[in-house]
Design a protein around this motif. Structure first.
Motif, PDB file in Angstrom:
ATOM      1  N   ARG A  56      -6.732 -15.308 -26.349  1.00  8.64           N
ATOM      2  CA  ARG A  56      -8.694 -16.057 -25.090  1.00  8.64           C
ATOM      3  C   ARG A  56      -7.884 -15.595 -23.859  1.00  8.64           C
ATOM      4  O   ARG A  56      -8.548 -14.939 -22.390  1.00  8.64           O
ATOM      5  CB  ARG A  56      -8.739 -17.805 -24.706  1.00  8.64           C
ATOM      6  CG  ARG A  56      -9.328 -17.528 -25.957  1.00  8.64           C
ATOM      7  CD  ARG A  56      -9.789 -19.279 -26.317  1.00  8.64           C
ATOM      8  NE  ARG A  56     -10.246 -19.453 -25.471  1.00  8.64           N
ATOM      9  CZ  ARG A  56     -11.280 -20.510 -25.066  1.00  8.64           C
ATOM     10  NH1 ARG A  56     -10.034 -21.578 -26.136  1.00  8.64           N
ATOM     11  NH2 ARG A  56     -11.323 -21.759 -23.484  1.00  8.64           N
ATOM     12  N   ASN A  57      -6.448 -15.577 -23.060  1.00  6.26           N
ATOM     13  CA  ASN A  57      -5.817 -15.162 -21.611  1.00  6.26           C
ATOM     14  C   ASN A  57      -6.195 -13.817 -21.723  1.00  6.26           C
ATOM     15  O   ASN A  57      -6.486 -13.203 -20.574  1.00  6.26           O
ATOM     16  CB  ASN A  57      -3.943 -15.423 -22.008  1.00  6.26           C
ATOM     17  CG  ASN A  57      -3.872 -15.157 -20.180  1.00  6.26           C
ATOM     18  OD1 ASN A  57      -4.792 -15.618 -19.349  1.00  6.26           O
ATOM     19  ND2 ASN A  57      -2.415 -15.574 -19.628  1.00  6.26           N
TER      20      ASN A  57
ATOM     21  N   PHE B 269      -8.750  -8.198 -25.943  1.00 10.09           N
ATOM     22  CA  PHE B 269      -8.595  -9.706 -27.245  1.00 10.09           C
ATOM     23  C   PHE B 269      -8.760  -9.855 -28.564  1.00 10.09           C
ATOM     24  O   PHE B 269      -8.153 -10.048 -29.467  1.00 10.09           O
ATOM     25  CB  PHE B 269     -10.481 -11.166 -26.909  1.00 10.09           C
ATOM     26  CG  PHE B 269     -10.739 -12.016 -27.686  1.00 10.09           C
ATOM     27  CD1 PHE B 269      -9.601 -12.712 -26.993  1.00 10.09           C
ATOM     28  CD2 PHE B 269     -11.433 -11.433 -28.804  1.00 10.09           C
ATOM     29  CE1 PHE B 269     -10.217 -14.430 -27.727  1.00 10.09           C
ATOM     30  CE2 PHE B 269     -11.790 -12.410 -29.555  1.00 10.09           C
ATOM     31  CZ  PHE B 269     -10.846 -13.880 -29.803  1.00 10.09           C
TER      32      PHE B 269
ATOM     33  N   GLY C 102      -7.460 -11.755 -23.163  1.00 10.59           N
ATOM     34  CA  GLY C 102      -9.123 -11.235 -23.204  1.00 10.59           C
ATOM     35  C   GLY C 102      -9.267 -10.917 -21.116  1.00 10.59           C
ATOM     36  O   GLY C 102     -10.517 -10.677 -21.005  1.00 10.59           O
ATOM     37  N   ARG C 103      -9.561 -12.527 -20.594  1.00  9.83           N
ATOM     38  CA  ARG C 103      -9.611 -13.721 -19.928  1.00  9.83           C
ATOM     39  C   ARG C 103      -9.909 -11.925 -18.650  1.00  9.83           C
ATOM     40  O   ARG C 103     -10.177 -11.473 -17.509  1.00  9.83           O
ATOM     41  CB  ARG C 103      -9.922 -14.377 -19.433  1.00  9.83           C
ATOM     42  CG  ARG C 103     -10.380 -15.473 -19.863  1.00  9.83           C
ATOM     43  CD  ARG C 103     -10.085 -16.994 -18.711  1.00  9.83           C
ATOM     44  NE  ARG C 103      -9.991 -17.622 -20.225  1.00  9.83           N
ATOM     45  CZ  ARG C 103      -8.949 -17.952 -20.964  1.00  9.83           C
ATOM     46  NH1 ARG C 103      -7.277 -18.293 -20.121  1.00  9.83           N
ATOM     47  NH2 ARG C 103      -8.819 -18.974 -21.378  1.00  9.83           N
ATOM     48  N   LEU C 104      -7.612 -11.957 -19.127  1.00  9.80           N
ATOM     49  CA  LEU C 104      -6.977 -10.980 -17.982  1.00  9.80           C
ATOM     50  C   LEU C 104      -8.000  -9.045 -18.187  1.00  9.80           C
ATOM     51  O   LEU C 104      -7.951  -8.236 -17.287  1.00  9.80           O
ATOM     52  CB  LEU C 104      -6.071 -10.684 -17.845  1.00  9.80           C
ATOM     53  CG  LEU C 104      -5.280 -11.871 -17.529  1.00  9.80           C
ATOM     54  CD1 LEU C 104      -3.914 -11.897 -18.120  1.00  9.80           C
ATOM     55  CD2 LEU C 104      -5.245 -12.603 -16.344  1.00  9.80           C
TER      56      LEU C 104
ATOM     57  N   GLY D 249      -2.303 -15.043 -15.179  1.00 12.97           N
ATOM     58  CA  GLY D 249      -3.993 -15.825 -16.005  1.00 12.97           C
ATOM     59  C   GLY D 249      -3.011 -17.684 -16.056  1.00 12.97           C
ATOM     60  O   GLY D 249      -2.123 -17.600 -15.584  1.00 12.97           O
ATOM     61  N   SER D 250      -3.084 -17.669 -17.241  1.00 19.13           N
ATOM     62  CA  SER D 250      -2.447 -19.409 -17.979  1.00 19.13           C
ATOM     63  C   SER D 250      -1.702 -18.794 -18.351  1.00 19.13           C
ATOM     64  O   SER D 250      -0.233 -19.977 -18.182  1.00 19.13           O
ATOM     65  CB  SER D 250      -3.703 -19.578 -18.773  1.00 19.13           C
ATOM     66  OG  SER D 250      -3.121 -19.017 -20.592  1.00 19.13           O
TER      67      SER D 250
ATOM     68  N   LYS E  26     -12.617  -7.533 -23.566  1.00 20.96           N
ATOM     69  CA  LYS E  26     -12.833  -7.387 -25.050  1.00 20.96           C
ATOM     70  C   LYS E  26     -12.105  -7.181 -25.455  1.00 20.96           C
ATOM     71  O   LYS E  26     -11.064  -7.619 -27.255  1.00 20.96           O
ATOM     72  CB  LYS E  26     -14.133  -7.795 -25.298  1.00 20.96           C
ATOM     73  CG  LYS E  26     -15.443  -8.553 -24.828  1.00 20.96           C
ATOM     74  CD  LYS E  26     -16.936  -8.441 -25.099  1.00 20.96           C
ATOM     75  CE  LYS E  26     -17.967  -8.653 -24.165  1.00 20.96           C
ATOM     76  NZ  LYS E  26     -19.057  -9.145 -24.866  1.00 20.96           N
TER      77      LYS E  26
END
Length: 189
Positions: free
Chosen positions: A43-44, A54, A46-48, A36-37, A51
């Protein structure tokens, strides 16, 4: 002597990056710094990974800040010493020596520590966030704006300019950790 060990321990508690260990648990050979980032924050991850990842990461990182404040209270340290310990924990999260100074942004760790320090601040963070978010449409900007109110609130509650200075320094550190994201957001407006 206890205070010196408390400060050193605070920094190294900050080095424990929940996302790093969670990814190792989920993927066995994964490295959050390459996904990811590349940020080992809630946040990163969680995106990958969703929830649940996260929440686990947020709580794990927040627990670090809480733990430092609780240990400091057990040691009967002053408010200024507690907040300096929290500052070192946040720095340890942002620049962890164990991970070649590649850490997260320090938000979860700060939230856990500052709410453990003064639970009333949770209400302040929520209220300011609710006011700022509709205008900014940015979690980062609304969150940082709510953090900027904390030094003023703490200096008022505790009648201390020293606490105002330490907390202002801590907020500046967190804002600097977000500076790249903030410049990107300002470039889009």
């Amino acid at each position: 002597m206890n205070t010196i060990f408390f400060y050193i321990g605070s920094y190294f508690i900050g080095n424990f990056l929940t996302a790093h260990f969670l990814v190792k648990f989920i993927r066995k050979k994964g490295d959050i710094h390459t996904q990811g980032s590349g940020n080992p924050g809630a946040r990163n991850i969680g995106r990958l990974y969703g929830k649940k990842a996260f929440v686990i990461t947020f709580l794990g990182d927040a627990l670090k800040g809480s733990l430092v404040i609780l240990i400091g209270k057990i040691l009967n340290l002053s408010e200024i010493e507690l907040l300096f310990g929290l500052t070192l924990t946040v720095i340890g999260h942002i620049k962890p020596i164990i991970f070649h100074l590649k850490g997260g942004k320090g938000v979860s760790t700060f939230i856990g520590g500052i709410i453990t320090f003064e639970p009333l601040l949770a209400l302040l963070i929520i209220i300011v966030f609710i006011i700022i978010y509709p205008m900014s449409k940015s979690f980062t900007i609304a969150g940082l704006a709510s953090f900027c109110m904390i030094p003023v609130a703490v200096s008022y509650l505790y009648k201390s300019m020293d606490l105002l200075f330490v907390l202002s320094t801590l907020i500046v550190i967190i804002i600097l950790a977000h500076s790249e994201n903030l410049f990107k957001k300002m470039g889009h407006t």
